[in-house]
Design a protein around this motif. Structure first.
Motif: not given
Length: 154
Positions: A78-81, A83-88, A114-116
């Motif tokens: 899962i790309g960093p963007d 990952q951030s979108w999911i969390a924030k 790592f993404a999870l």
């Protein structure tokens, strides 16, 4: 967003036509918990991922479900963007929609793991998360949480 997903590729067209059952994922209600079960069949594009997760919020609300399982074994990355979108962005809205706890199975790939872990590090207050090797362990954890919450409420 649906039109953009459909225009992205043939696979995207199938995702947009049936978010519940397509080549990328399958969504179903598991009455044994009860919860929404999101079984990832393969990696999703960023647009597909966001479309599917927006649909998850709508289903959680429509079905008054408080628990979610991500069967994430087949997620390669899962790309960093995202990952951030999911969390924030996504997780706080899912909590507002009634989500109490989310369990997931551990991805088979190192990048998926790592993404999870990165996503779980950004969990908002009010949401419990757990990661498990086996789907049945995730279901048991959610059932136990539901019973504890019911006991507290009585």
């Amino acid at each position: 967003m649906k039109a953009a997903v459909a225009a992205e590729s043939y696979e995207g067209k199938l995702v947009s036509e049936s978010v519940a059952d397509n080549p990328v994922c399958r969504l179903l209600i598991d009455p044994s918990v009860p919860c929404l079960l999101l079984h990832w069949r393969k990696d999703a594009t960023s647009l597909q991922l966001r479309f599917i997760l927006e649909s998850v919020i709508m289903i959680l609300q429509a079905e008054a479900l408080q628990y979610l399982i991500g069967d994430d074994g087949h997620i390669l990355r899962i790309g960093p963007d995202d990952q951030s979108w999911i969390a924030k962005d996504w997780m706080p809205r899912a909590v507002s929609a009634g989500l109490h706890a989310a369990a997931s199975t551990v991805p088979f790939s190192h990048l998926g793991k790592f993404a999870l872990e990165s996503i779980h590090a950004g969990v908002p207050a009010g949401l419990a998360v757990g990661s498990f090797e086996h789907l049945e362990h995730a279901k048991r954890w959610l059932r136990d949480r539901r019973l504890r919450e019911q006991d507290k409420a009585s």
